[in-house]
Design an enzyme around this catalytic site. Sequence first.
Site, PDB file in Angstrom:
ATOM      1  N   TRP A 141      -6.689  -5.825  -0.328  1.00 45.33           N
ATOM      2  CA  TRP A 141      -5.317  -5.311  -0.224  1.00 45.33           C
ATOM      3  C   TRP A 141      -5.108  -4.820   1.213  1.00 45.33           C
ATOM      4  CZ3 TRP A 141      -3.738   0.289  -1.193  1.00 45.33           C
ATOM      5  CH2 TRP A 141      -2.350   0.416  -1.176  1.00 45.33           C
ATOM      6  N   ASP A 222     -11.433   0.976  -6.486  1.00 47.09           N
ATOM      7  CA  ASP A 222      -9.981   1.030  -6.481  1.00 47.09           C
ATOM      8  C   ASP A 222      -9.542   0.385  -7.791  1.00 47.09           C
ATOM      9  OD1 ASP A 222      -7.298   0.826  -6.200  1.00 47.09           O
ATOM     10  OD2 ASP A 222      -7.314  -0.282  -4.307  1.00 47.09           O
ATOM     11  N   LYS A 258       1.316   0.123 -11.909  1.00 42.92           N
ATOM     12  CA  LYS A 258       1.516  -1.147 -12.592  1.00 42.92           C
ATOM     13  C   LYS A 258       1.368  -1.018 -14.108  1.00 42.92           C
ATOM     14  CE  LYS A 258      -0.197  -1.787  -8.977  1.00 42.92           C
ATOM     15  NZ  LYS A 258      -0.049  -1.126  -7.669  1.00 42.92           N
TER      16      LYS A 258
HETATM   17  N1  PLA Z   1      -4.838  -0.747  -4.658  1.00 45.15           N
HETATM   18  C1  PLA Z   1      -4.508  -2.032  -4.800  1.00 45.15           C
HETATM   19  C2  PLA Z   1      -5.593  -3.033  -4.917  1.00 45.15           C
HETATM   20  C3  PLA Z   1      -3.166  -2.410  -4.851  1.00 45.15           C
HETATM   21  O1  PLA Z   1      -2.862  -3.689  -4.996  1.00 45.15           O
HETATM   22  C4  PLA Z   1      -2.163  -1.433  -4.735  1.00 45.15           C
HETATM   23  C5  PLA Z   1      -0.708  -1.799  -4.754  1.00 45.15           C
HETATM   24  C6  PLA Z   1      -2.570  -0.086  -4.608  1.00 45.15           C
HETATM   25  C7  PLA Z   1      -3.919   0.211  -4.583  1.00 45.15           C
HETATM   26  C8  PLA Z   1      -1.634   1.052  -4.470  1.00 45.15           C
HETATM   27  O2  PLA Z   1      -0.666   1.180  -5.367  1.00 45.15           O
HETATM   28  P1  PLA Z   1       0.086   2.555  -5.610  1.00 45.15           P
HETATM   29  O3  PLA Z   1      -0.158   3.440  -4.437  1.00 45.15           O
HETATM   30  O4  PLA Z   1       1.504   2.171  -5.719  1.00 45.15           O
HETATM   31  O5  PLA Z   1      -0.496   3.089  -6.853  1.00 45.15           O
HETATM   32  N2  PLA Z   1      -0.387  -3.062  -4.239  1.00 45.15           N
HETATM   33  C9  PLA Z   1       0.970  -3.613  -4.349  1.00 45.15           C
HETATM   34  C10 PLA Z   1       2.019  -2.740  -3.705  1.00 45.15           C
HETATM   35  C11 PLA Z   1       1.351  -3.784  -5.811  1.00 45.15           C
HETATM   36  C12 PLA Z   1       1.760  -2.305  -2.297  1.00 45.15           C
HETATM   37  O6  PLA Z   1       1.302  -3.083  -1.447  1.00 45.15           O
HETATM   38  O7  PLA Z   1       2.012  -1.112  -2.056  1.00 45.15           O
HETATM   39  C13 PLA Z   1       0.933  -5.017  -3.697  1.00 45.15           C
HETATM   40  O8  PLA Z   1       1.947  -5.712  -3.748  1.00 45.15           O
HETATM   41  O9  PLA Z   1      -0.147  -5.402  -3.206  1.00 45.15           O
END
Ligand code: PLA
Length: 413
Positions: A141, A222, A258
């Site tokens: 991510w 995570d 989510k």
């Molecule tokens: N960890 C991972 C692996 C994630 O994909 C995301 C969110 C988070 C943590 C953090 O989410 P939160 O802080 O909202 O709880 N990833 C998203 C959104 C869904 C983003 O980038 O913020 C994504 O589209 O990858």
Amino acid sequence: MESEPISSPSAFQHLMQAPEDPIIGVTTAFSKDPSPVKLNVGVGAYRCEEGKPYVPQVVREAELRLLNDLSRNKEYLPITGNPQFTGLSAKLIFGEDSPALNQKRVCTVQCLSGTGSIRVGAEFLAKHYAHKTVYIPIPTWGNHPTIFTVAGLEVKSYTYYDSNTRGLDYEGLLRDLNAAPSGVVVLLHACAHNPTGVDPTADQWKGIQKLIRGKNMLPFFDCAYQGFASGNLIKDAFSVRLFAGDGGECFVAQSYAKNMGLYGERVGALSMVCGSESVAKRVESQVKLIIRPLYSTPPIHGAAVAATVLGDRELFNEWKADLQGMADRIIHMRQLLHEALKARGTPGDWSHIIKQIGMFSFTGLTKEQVAFITDKFHIYITFDGRVSMAGLSVKTVPYLAEAIHIAVTTVLE
Ligand code: PLA
């Protein structure tokens, strides 16, 4: 008469325009696009069949209960958050009969969703852990490297994904972690790896556990998708429970964005599984010193909603059914997209679309192909070719398949 604005020199004149975030920026671009056919499969946000944002019915029910409870007030929460919420969150991820929980070796604090939980954990490690390096998978991510870097840790990477097989490069992973110094922090996606949708098998997790424990490394999970990978909360907690159950230490960041649809409510928890009850107590006292100057105490509402759902048998069962429904709809979208590409005879092997797990499909589309699709079809995808399957519907799958087909057949890789 209007006076002319006075232009004074600015103390911030030297600032460069910063680039948009690679994920959130996709939503910004989507919002500005006036096209009636536009489609956002960039950010990982679940949409219902009508393509609308989705609030689970249990969340509405919990909110109504909270609203009608006049004994509730708006006083500050403790620095560590809502104790009912943290207790229930720990049980959700570690299990009711978790030895670590029974031995009171776990310190759980409420944080601002997954991101805030990872950040607080990272700040804690930068201040108190002997090793200042974290190993993250390639790819991962996009926010991971930034979170750890700004917290003061050095970020290194380990092999994770094999773009040829579109699966896990297990040998590469073991090789890289074996070569890493003992004691370092290792970031692991608990399930539904983002962006690849590729998770280790149970046996591979055991191999990773053996290596990590053998080298006295600190696993940092995570867990942003519990229940979203398989539709089953227990199955998706397998990796975390494996490590939390072996007597060793680990960190776990949970997000309810989510799985409970609480995205903007910012509901999450950081659990630190410690060597003993007395260490867990001291860890908690120290993590409070990290949180207090950051945001003092966490917000009330979202955690109260989550605690209401988690703490009520009826609501909890309803939530589980809802989760299964969301996971099933995503799996259905995978099948439809796969079939649609096969039916068009789109060059390439698209079986990874049905093999991958969780919210995303790591399609293998190149940057150029993504740019072409966005430009010509108004379909918004992150530049690494990651498609949020949760943003698709029966109606929009053919449109995406058509766009992919034309991009793959006309745009050189
Ligand atoms: N960890 C991972 C692996 C994630 O994909 C995301 C969110 C988070 C943590 C953090 O989410 P939160 O802080 O909202 O709880 N990833 C998203 C959104 C869904 C983003 O980038 O913020 C994504 O589209 O990858």
